[in-house]
Design a protein around this motif. Sequence first.
Motif, PDB file in Angstrom:
ATOM      1  N   ARG A 106       0.825  -1.210   0.000  1.00  0.00           N
ATOM      2  CA  ARG A 106       0.000   0.000   0.000  1.00  0.00           C
ATOM      3  C   ARG A 106       0.859   1.260   0.000  1.00  0.00           C
ATOM      4  N   THR A 107       2.012   1.178   0.659  1.00  0.00           N
ATOM      5  CA  THR A 107       2.872   2.354   0.757  1.00  0.00           C
ATOM      6  C   THR A 107       3.382   2.793  -0.608  1.00  0.00           C
ATOM      7  N   PHE A 108       3.609   1.828  -1.487  1.00  0.00           N
ATOM      8  CA  PHE A 108       4.173   2.131  -2.799  1.00  0.00           C
ATOM      9  C   PHE A 108       3.144   1.754  -3.865  1.00  0.00           C
ATOM     10  N   PRO A 109       2.488   2.722  -4.476  1.00  0.00           N
ATOM     11  CA  PRO A 109       1.334   2.451  -5.335  1.00  0.00           C
ATOM     12  C   PRO A 109       1.645   1.646  -6.588  1.00  0.00           C
ATOM     13  N   TYR A 110       2.909   1.514  -6.938  1.00  0.00           N
ATOM     14  CA  TYR A 110       3.296   0.749  -8.120  1.00  0.00           C
ATOM     15  C   TYR A 110       3.583  -0.715  -7.774  1.00  0.00           C
ATOM     16  N   SER A 111       3.225  -1.150  -6.576  1.00  0.00           N
ATOM     17  CA  SER A 111       3.493  -2.512  -6.127  1.00  0.00           C
ATOM     18  C   SER A 111       2.688  -3.531  -6.930  1.00  0.00           C
ATOM     19  N   PRO A 112       3.133  -4.794  -6.952  1.00  0.00           N
ATOM     20  CA  PRO A 112       2.367  -5.830  -7.664  1.00  0.00           C
ATOM     21  C   PRO A 112       0.994  -6.030  -7.044  1.00  0.00           C
ATOM     22  N   VAL A 113       0.043  -6.348  -7.878  1.00  0.00           N
ATOM     23  CA  VAL A 113      -1.340  -6.566  -7.440  1.00  0.00           C
ATOM     24  C   VAL A 113      -1.503  -8.017  -6.999  1.00  0.00           C
ATOM     25  N   ASP A 114      -2.210  -8.217  -5.903  1.00  0.00           N
ATOM     26  CA  ASP A 114      -2.468  -9.559  -5.392  1.00  0.00           C
ATOM     27  C   ASP A 114      -3.421 -10.273  -6.344  1.00  0.00           C
ATOM     28  N   ARG A 115      -3.000 -11.429  -6.826  1.00  0.00           N
ATOM     29  CA  ARG A 115      -3.857 -12.163  -7.765  1.00  0.00           C
ATOM     30  C   ARG A 115      -4.911 -13.002  -7.052  1.00  0.00           C
ATOM     31  N   ALA A 116      -4.789 -13.115  -5.713  1.00  0.00           N
ATOM     32  CA  ALA A 116      -5.762 -13.898  -4.949  1.00  0.00           C
ATOM     33  C   ALA A 116      -6.844 -12.969  -4.423  1.00  0.00           C
ATOM     34  N   PRO A 117      -8.090 -13.156  -4.822  1.00  0.00           N
ATOM     35  CA  PRO A 117      -9.144 -12.259  -4.326  1.00  0.00           C
ATOM     36  C   PRO A 117      -9.330 -12.391  -2.820  1.00  0.00           C
ATOM     37  N   VAL A 118      -9.649 -11.280  -2.195  1.00  0.00           N
ATOM     38  CA  VAL A 118      -9.926 -11.284  -0.755  1.00  0.00           C
ATOM     39  C   VAL A 118     -11.183 -12.103  -0.487  1.00  0.00           C
ATOM     40  N   HIS A 119     -11.120 -12.930   0.549  1.00  0.00           N
ATOM     41  CA  HIS A 119     -12.307 -13.705   0.918  1.00  0.00           C
ATOM     42  C   HIS A 119     -13.465 -12.772   1.234  1.00  0.00           C
ATOM     43  N   ARG A 120     -14.589 -13.028   0.606  1.00  0.00           N
ATOM     44  CA  ARG A 120     -15.764 -12.182   0.800  1.00  0.00           C
ATOM     45  C   ARG A 120     -16.606 -12.716   1.948  1.00  0.00           C
ATOM     46  N   VAL A 121     -16.823 -11.896   2.956  1.00  0.00           N
ATOM     47  CA  VAL A 121     -17.723 -12.267   4.043  1.00  0.00           C
ATOM     48  C   VAL A 121     -19.145 -12.103   3.523  1.00  0.00           C
ATOM     49  N   ALA A 122     -19.827 -13.213   3.392  1.00  0.00           N
ATOM     50  CA  ALA A 122     -21.074 -13.192   2.627  1.00  0.00           C
ATOM     51  C   ALA A 122     -22.325 -13.372   3.460  1.00  0.00           C
ATOM     52  N   SER A 123     -22.207 -13.565   4.764  1.00  0.00           N
ATOM     53  CA  SER A 123     -23.412 -13.818   5.549  1.00  0.00           C
ATOM     54  C   SER A 123     -23.402 -12.976   6.817  1.00  0.00           C
ATOM     55  N   PRO A 124     -24.586 -12.612   7.308  1.00  0.00           N
ATOM     56  CA  PRO A 124     -24.655 -11.892   8.596  1.00  0.00           C
ATOM     57  C   PRO A 124     -24.055 -12.694   9.738  1.00  0.00           C
ATOM     58  N   GLU A 125     -24.197 -14.028   9.672  1.00  0.00           N
ATOM     59  CA  GLU A 125     -23.653 -14.857  10.746  1.00  0.00           C
ATOM     60  C   GLU A 125     -22.125 -14.759  10.798  1.00  0.00           C
ATOM     61  N   GLU A 126     -21.480 -14.785   9.625  1.00  0.00           N
ATOM     62  CA  GLU A 126     -20.012 -14.693   9.591  1.00  0.00           C
ATOM     63  C   GLU A 126     -19.550 -13.312  10.045  1.00  0.00           C
ATOM     64  N   MET A 127     -20.274 -12.271   9.609  1.00  0.00           N
ATOM     65  CA  MET A 127     -19.903 -10.923  10.019  1.00  0.00           C
ATOM     66  C   MET A 127     -20.116 -10.747  11.520  1.00  0.00           C
ATOM     67  N   SER A 128     -21.159 -11.349  12.037  1.00  0.00           N
ATOM     68  CA  SER A 128     -21.413 -11.280  13.475  1.00  0.00           C
ATOM     69  C   SER A 128     -20.282 -11.935  14.250  1.00  0.00           C
TER      70      SER A 128
END
Length: 519
Positions: A106-128
């Motif tokens: 994040r500090t250096f905007p030209y850094s390589p992009v992560d090819r692994a998508p961030v896990h999506r929290v998809a349910s109210p139960e998981e967010m809770s």
Amino acid sequence: MGTEQSRGAPLKPLDDPTPLTGPTIDVGVRIGWLLRMARLTAPERPAHRLGDMVTRLEWLGLRTSTSSLHRIETGAVRDDRVVAAYEEALALAPHSLRASIDIVCRTFPYSPVDRAPVHRVASPEEMSRLHEPVLAGDAVGGQWREWARAMAQQGNVGLPVDQARDRVSALMGELVRSHGTSYLIRYDALATLRRSAWGGVVREAAEAVLADPHVQMPNDVMSAVGEAFDDDTRSWMVDLLGDPRELRVEGAAIGLGVMAEAHAAPGFWAPVLDRVVAHYNAAAQDQGERWRWLSHVLRLVPADELAAVRGDVAHPPSPVGESLRPAGREALVRACQVHAEESSAALGLPYQPLLARLLFEVVGEGRSSRSHASALLLGALPGLRRVAVDAVLSIAESHPDPSVRERATSRGASLVHDYLPPTVRRRLQEADELSAREAAWLAIAGEQVDEAVLRRCLRTSDQLFGPGRVLSVIGIAGSPVLGEILEEPGWSDEVRGAAAWWVRTGTRLVDPQPGATDG
């Protein structure tokens, strides 16, 4: 530990080919090198060959190959899933590698992009489930980070703004007193929120922190705030450069440095440069710590932008040591190379030129955002952190240039965490008098600091390290001196206020690491 081989041929040590003080660095090779060092120096389960690591990752359910891992370990590919699997397979502190890599990228905007998508929290139960420890007030670093990443995802079940602001304030309170991986994971959590739709809430919480007249540790909070750019926040930080309290000026300078690096664009400084120069001119009349930090800010401004207002700068900036000037830099570079040679041998590895580069950036780099990023990489692994502490504290104690010793003494505190070289620990514990920063090494490392020594530090603090900063050492140590100051007459409002701040905030914080060795 033998030199790693692939098909019988030693792997070439990695290095960053960019110019030492150039405008960019090779972020990919740095994070690849960190993963390679994690594999080769893991305290419990090192994997000396890539094939061993492939097998270990397959046990965890991640199918890969030596060629794929080679690409990741040389920085050609960035993959968060693999980083998480390295932490588990090598018994490292959970989130320690992921957080340090995310912060640096994040500090250096030209850094390589992560090819692994961030896990999506998809349910109210998981967010809770993620909310629960945060709301209960007993979240550890990894739980803060998972919560922050989920909160940052649009559409998730968040919190009422007031409640979110309260939890962000609590996170800030933990951040300023945490160290090692406990620190970098919390920092990543806070910076992630700052770069999300909750960024305004983070800014508001930071303003409340800075508004406290006795705030003691603003730098890390301001650094995280600087990870997102907006005109109002830049203007607020510039206003703080004129604050009479040196700690606020220092925090603002750190935040502006991060913002300028992470959001570099032509003309970043132009809208505020006249005000920066005005604050600088006012501070230069006293030539104290405010002037030194404002000199630091002026050095961050690109030469072509600074040239436009150079005629308005009324005094020369604060001097830097000869070893930090271009003409004398080579000797410091060589010293870091010698330390890197010794450190590599101590780790059982061939010479690591990238280790020398990172050591130089910790002790010799003028851009605090870069020195911070290098310290985070060196501090992410137990073995690497130990040899880095040996090197940086050796420079702090024996380098011939006092400016280098001062910088290494200050920046070494970010690496100490749970380890001091035995000779340094013994000397400090037996000393009748210490500088405040030497006392800080002991306190951060969790070592007992003699109360009489702390009191002498407090009573003899000088202009460059005032009594409020000495109280930071006493606060981190959790010394009984805190309570005694509040009860004894004769202490100044500044000292009593700082002591009360530490009583409210708490002392040294390091997460337990069940099932993992973190030093």
